[in-house]
Design a protein around this motif. Structure first.
Motif, PDB file in Angstrom:
ATOM      1  N   ALA A  90       0.792  -1.299  -0.076  1.00 44.03           N
ATOM      2  CA  ALA A  90       0.068  -0.147   0.121  1.00 44.03           C
ATOM      3  C   ALA A  90       0.956   1.268   0.024  1.00 44.03           C
ATOM      4  CB  ALA A  90      -0.822  -0.006   1.268  1.00 44.03           C
ATOM      5  N   HIS A  91       2.167   0.952   0.228  1.00 47.96           N
ATOM      6  CA  HIS A  91       3.012   2.195   0.540  1.00 47.96           C
ATOM      7  C   HIS A  91       4.230   2.118  -0.670  1.00 47.96           C
ATOM      8  CE1 HIS A  91       1.332   2.877   4.540  1.00 47.96           C
ATOM      9  NE2 HIS A  91       1.863   3.922   4.664  1.00 47.96           N
ATOM     10  N   ASP A  92       3.694   1.368  -1.748  1.00 47.26           N
ATOM     11  CA  ASP A  92       4.400   1.232  -2.905  1.00 47.26           C
ATOM     12  C   ASP A  92       5.815   0.902  -2.751  1.00 47.26           C
ATOM     13  OD1 ASP A  92       2.333   2.467  -4.533  1.00 47.26           O
ATOM     14  OD2 ASP A  92       2.913   4.308  -3.815  1.00 47.26           O
ATOM     15  N   GLY A  93       6.017  -0.293  -1.585  1.00 46.89           N
ATOM     16  CA  GLY A  93       7.374  -0.538  -1.144  1.00 46.89           C
ATOM     17  C   GLY A  93       7.347  -2.223  -1.533  1.00 46.89           C
ATOM     18  N   THR A  94       8.489  -2.540  -1.282  1.00 43.14           N
ATOM     19  CA  THR A  94       8.907  -4.219  -1.455  1.00 43.14           C
ATOM     20  C   THR A  94       9.402  -4.838  -0.036  1.00 43.14           C
ATOM     21  OG1 THR A  94      11.257  -3.484  -2.232  1.00 43.14           O
ATOM     22  CG2 THR A  94       9.842  -3.498  -3.864  1.00 43.14           C
ATOM     23  N   LEU A  95       8.810  -6.164   0.047  1.00 44.53           N
ATOM     24  CA  LEU A  95       8.985  -6.895   1.206  1.00 44.53           C
ATOM     25  C   LEU A  95       9.752  -7.889   0.584  1.00 44.53           C
ATOM     26  CD1 LEU A  95       8.451  -7.511   4.032  1.00 44.53           C
ATOM     27  CD2 LEU A  95       6.429  -8.687   3.383  1.00 44.53           C
ATOM     28  N   THR A  96      10.897  -8.601   1.570  1.00 46.27           N
ATOM     29  CA  THR A  96      11.777  -9.337   1.159  1.00 46.27           C
ATOM     30  C   THR A  96      11.947 -10.269   2.098  1.00 46.27           C
ATOM     31  OG1 THR A  96      12.804  -8.201  -0.622  1.00 46.27           O
ATOM     32  CG2 THR A  96      13.880 -10.262  -0.018  1.00 46.27           C
ATOM     33  N   LEU A  97      11.808 -11.707   2.407  1.00 46.47           N
ATOM     34  CA  LEU A  97      12.120 -12.331   3.217  1.00 46.47           C
ATOM     35  C   LEU A  97      13.371 -13.523   2.777  1.00 46.47           C
ATOM     36  CD1 LEU A  97       8.918 -11.869   3.682  1.00 46.47           C
ATOM     37  CD2 LEU A  97       8.817 -13.738   5.052  1.00 46.47           C
ATOM     38  N   THR A  98      14.297 -13.469   3.642  1.00 49.78           N
ATOM     39  CA  THR A  98      15.544 -14.414   3.251  1.00 49.78           C
ATOM     40  C   THR A  98      15.955 -15.336   4.475  1.00 49.78           C
ATOM     41  OG1 THR A  98      16.319 -12.543   1.781  1.00 49.78           O
ATOM     42  CG2 THR A  98      17.688 -14.120   2.300  1.00 49.78           C
ATOM     43  N   PRO A  99      16.075 -16.473   4.317  1.00 52.54           N
ATOM     44  CA  PRO A  99      16.393 -17.389   5.678  1.00 52.54           C
ATOM     45  C   PRO A  99      17.691 -17.025   5.704  1.00 52.54           C
ATOM     46  CG  PRO A  99      15.313 -18.548   3.807  1.00 52.54           C
ATOM     47  CD  PRO A  99      15.306 -17.178   3.316  1.00 52.54           C
ATOM     48  N   ARG A 100      18.189 -16.993   7.343  1.00 54.04           N
ATOM     49  CA  ARG A 100      19.509 -16.972   7.596  1.00 54.04           C
ATOM     50  C   ARG A 100      20.075 -18.194   7.513  1.00 54.04           C
ATOM     51  NH1 ARG A 100      20.415 -15.654  12.515  1.00 54.04           N
ATOM     52  NH2 ARG A 100      22.177 -14.324  12.210  1.00 54.04           N
ATOM     53  N   SER A 101      21.504 -18.429   7.197  1.00 51.67           N
ATOM     54  CA  SER A 101      22.100 -19.682   7.202  1.00 51.67           C
ATOM     55  C   SER A 101      22.299 -20.344   8.412  1.00 51.67           C
ATOM     56  CB  SER A 101      23.478 -19.480   6.450  1.00 51.67           C
ATOM     57  OG  SER A 101      24.361 -18.564   7.215  1.00 51.67           O
ATOM     58  N   ASP A 102      22.346 -19.650   9.553  1.00 56.46           N
ATOM     59  CA  ASP A 102      22.425 -20.265  10.917  1.00 56.46           C
ATOM     60  C   ASP A 102      21.174 -20.384  11.673  1.00 56.46           C
ATOM     61  OD1 ASP A 102      25.228 -19.943  10.731  1.00 56.46           O
ATOM     62  OD2 ASP A 102      25.227 -17.899  11.425  1.00 56.46           O
ATOM     63  N   GLY A 103      20.039 -19.974  10.946  1.00 53.82           N
ATOM     64  CA  GLY A 103      18.604 -20.155  11.390  1.00 53.82           C
ATOM     65  C   GLY A 103      17.952 -18.772  11.656  1.00 53.82           C
ATOM     66  N   GLY A 104      16.678 -18.813  11.560  1.00 51.53           N
ATOM     67  CA  GLY A 104      16.008 -17.606  11.592  1.00 51.53           C
ATOM     68  C   GLY A 104      15.639 -17.029  10.175  1.00 51.53           C
ATOM     69  N   ILE A 105      15.542 -15.665  10.162  1.00 50.65           N
ATOM     70  CA  ILE A 105      14.930 -15.175   8.856  1.00 50.65           C
ATOM     71  C   ILE A 105      15.478 -13.590   9.147  1.00 50.65           C
ATOM     72  CG2 ILE A 105      12.411 -14.465   9.612  1.00 50.65           C
ATOM     73  CD1 ILE A 105      11.820 -15.592   6.749  1.00 50.65           C
ATOM     74  N   ARG A 106      15.573 -13.185   7.598  1.00 52.05           N
ATOM     75  CA  ARG A 106      15.972 -11.821   7.554  1.00 52.05           C
ATOM     76  C   ARG A 106      14.869 -11.072   7.029  1.00 52.05           C
ATOM     77  NH1 ARG A 106      20.111 -11.954   5.121  1.00 52.05           N
ATOM     78  NH2 ARG A 106      21.588 -11.610   6.947  1.00 52.05           N
ATOM     79  N   ILE A 107      13.967 -10.084   7.300  1.00 49.57           N
ATOM     80  CA  ILE A 107      12.829  -9.428   6.470  1.00 49.57           C
ATOM     81  C   ILE A 107      13.087  -8.094   6.342  1.00 49.57           C
ATOM     82  CG2 ILE A 107      10.373  -8.798   6.811  1.00 49.57           C
ATOM     83  CD1 ILE A 107      10.101 -11.194   8.707  1.00 49.57           C
ATOM     84  N   THR A 108      13.022  -7.649   5.085  1.00 49.89           N
ATOM     85  CA  THR A 108      13.601  -6.309   4.619  1.00 49.89           C
ATOM     86  C   THR A 108      12.519  -5.615   4.021  1.00 49.89           C
ATOM     87  OG1 THR A 108      15.931  -7.074   4.290  1.00 49.89           O
ATOM     88  CG2 THR A 108      15.123  -4.924   3.044  1.00 49.89           C
ATOM     89  N   VAL A 109      12.157  -4.404   4.448  1.00 45.93           N
ATOM     90  CA  VAL A 109      10.832  -3.607   3.865  1.00 45.93           C
ATOM     91  C   VAL A 109      11.640  -2.386   3.333  1.00 45.93           C
ATOM     92  CG1 VAL A 109       9.005  -2.118   4.450  1.00 45.93           C
ATOM     93  CG2 VAL A 109       9.333  -4.205   5.517  1.00 45.93           C
ATOM     94  N   GLU A 110      11.541  -2.095   1.980  1.00 46.48           N
ATOM     95  CA  GLU A 110      12.132  -1.023   1.311  1.00 46.48           C
ATOM     96  C   GLU A 110      10.929  -0.346   0.827  1.00 46.48           C
ATOM     97  OE1 GLU A 110      15.546  -0.218  -2.057  1.00 46.48           O
ATOM     98  OE2 GLU A 110      14.766  -2.278  -1.689  1.00 46.48           O
ATOM     99  N   LEU A 111      10.942   1.179   1.047  1.00 48.58           N
ATOM    100  CA  LEU A 111       9.945   2.010   0.926  1.00 48.58           C
ATOM    101  C   LEU A 111      10.565   3.326   0.164  1.00 48.58           C
ATOM    102  CD1 LEU A 111       7.840   2.309   4.208  1.00 48.58           C
ATOM    103  CD2 LEU A 111       7.246   0.787   2.478  1.00 48.58           C
ATOM    104  N   PRO A 112       9.633   4.026  -0.619  1.00 49.49           N
ATOM    105  CA  PRO A 112      10.301   5.335  -1.183  1.00 49.49           C
ATOM    106  C   PRO A 112      10.599   6.427  -0.291  1.00 49.49           C
ATOM    107  CG  PRO A 112       8.082   4.585  -2.230  1.00 49.49           C
ATOM    108  CD  PRO A 112       8.220   3.717  -1.017  1.00 49.49           C
ATOM    109  N   ALA A 113      11.823   6.778  -0.603  1.00 45.65           N
ATOM    110  CA  ALA A 113      12.190   7.961   0.605  1.00 45.65           C
ATOM    111  C   ALA A 113      11.492   9.155   0.280  1.00 45.65           C
ATOM    112  CB  ALA A 113      13.707   8.214   0.227  1.00 45.65           C
ATOM    113  N   ALA A 114      11.209   9.911   1.345  1.00 43.46           N
ATOM    114  CA  ALA A 114      10.482  10.940   1.444  1.00 43.46           C
ATOM    115  C   ALA A 114      11.322  12.103   0.532  1.00 43.46           C
ATOM    116  CB  ALA A 114      10.131  11.565   2.811  1.00 43.46           C
TER     117      ALA A 114
END
Length: 364
Positions: free
Chosen positions: A335-359
């Motif tokens: 809804a904010h024209d951004g992108t969501l990326t989910l990447t598993p960590r090699s040691d376990g767990g997950i990295r979630i990245t939210v990228e939004l347009p800069a003001a």
């Protein structure tokens, strides 16, 4: 008038104007090189007669009927040819109209698939096919969502009814236990309803955009969830820059809170860690939340943003949620024209990245 008739009249009118201009040019050319009158010498037997012959008048008498015949032919030719040509030109539009009527009747699987070289009509048809594909996918997703929501809402209601039936059948049962269970079930139903309302609000993009700093939202979310993290033995590590963007403060705070909550709850049983980082890129701002935890495959990570998607280990925890946490994050991000990326960590767990347009820089 129909568009085909309008085009036909336009073609015929243009052809008539061109014909009139051409005949006028011919007539002007004749007037330029043909004199108005000429001396005519005629010999009759042995007598010589001198006279004046009106050349232009005679020429006009010959030229005018033939010019009128030519214009009549051009009119008929323009109307017939224009009608045929307009029909050929508008044939793709007819296919698009038929596809629109089919979609209006509820059939979203139909596609135009207009053949031929790429032109304006082909681009319109391709854009319409892409819109139908997105609409079909959206409707299918909404239908699945409605079915899942109905199932999820039915569960706490059925549990509440069962508890009440047991309490009525056994009046000597401990009322405190029943009340506690009813309170837990009712709380879950309220959480689910609020999550559904939030999803609907974000889907419609019916919010006012204002300047928001993601780093401040991350600090607020961490402060709010710090007691939960301490209870579960999870430590925070934060870093980053000021990350200004445009959007809804309430929705982006919900997004950040959901990410941090998800990272705390789905972590190691003890001595887990959550990393929260904000960064600025040339045209975007980035919020990254990662945590320790069980190892996930890329396939498992890609399904976590689906609505009502919960792993088996999540259902039985005291903070199982309603299965909409990351789905809400995904919806708010889009809804904010951004992108969501989910990447598993090699040691376990997950990295979630939210990228939004800069003001944009400057005062708001």
């Amino acid at each position: 008038m129909s568009v085909r008739l309008k085009l036909t009249l336009s073609y015929a009118g243009f052809l008539m104007i061109a014909g009139v201009l051409l005949l006028a040019a011919v007539w002007v050319f004749l007037l330029r090189y043909v004199p108005d009158r000429a001396m005519l010498n005629t010999a009759d037997d042995e007598t010589l007669t001198n006279g004046v012959f009106p050349i232009r008048s005679v020429l006009l008498g010959v030229f005018a009927p033939r010019a009128a015949a030519v214009l009549a032919f051009l009119l008929v030719f323009g109307l017939v040819g224009g009608w045929i040509l307009a029909g050929r030109m508008l044939a793709p539009l007819t296919r698009i109209t038929d596809a629109t009527r089919t979609a209006t009747n509820g059939s979203l699987s139909h596609r135009i698939r207009l053949p031929g070289r790429k032109d304006e009509f082909r681009e319109l048809a391709d854009a319409f096919d892409a819109m139908l594909a997105r609409l079909e996918a959206h409707v299918a997703e909404q239908q699945r969502f409605a079915a899942n929501a109905s199932h999820e809402l039915r569960t706490p209601l059925a549990v509440s009814k069962a508890l009440l039936d047991v309490a009525r059948a056994d009046p000597y049962q401990d009322a405190g236990v029943v009340i506690d269970r009813l309170h837990a079930v009712n709380t879950r139903a309220i959480d689910l309803t609020e999550a559904l309302l939030l999803l609907s609000h974000a889907d419609q993009r019916s919010f006012t955009r204002e300047h928001v700093d993601l780093s401040l939202l991350a600090e607020e979310a961490i402060e709010t969830l710090l007691p939960l993290a301490e209870k579960r033995g999870v430590a925070f590590e934060t870093s980053g820059d000021i990350t200004p963007t445009l959007g809804s403060h309430a929705l982006l705070l919900q997004l950040t809170t959901n990410l941090v909550h998800n990272a705390i709850v789905h972590n190691l049983p003890e001595q887990g860690t959550v990393w929260v980082d904000t960064a600025v890129r040339p045209d975007t701002v980035v919020l990254t939340v990662e945590n320790t935890g069980e190892k996930l495959t890329p396939q498992q990570a890609s399904t976590l943003t689906e609505r009502f998607q919960r792993g088996t280990e999540r259902v039985h925890t005291d903070h199982a949620g309603v299965g909409l946490g990351l789905a809400i994050v995904k919806t708010i991000t889009h809804a904010h024209d951004g992108t969501l990326t989910l990447t598993p960590r090699s040691d376990g767990g997950i990295r979630i990245t939210v990228e939004l347009p800069a003001a944009p820089s400057g005062p708001s």
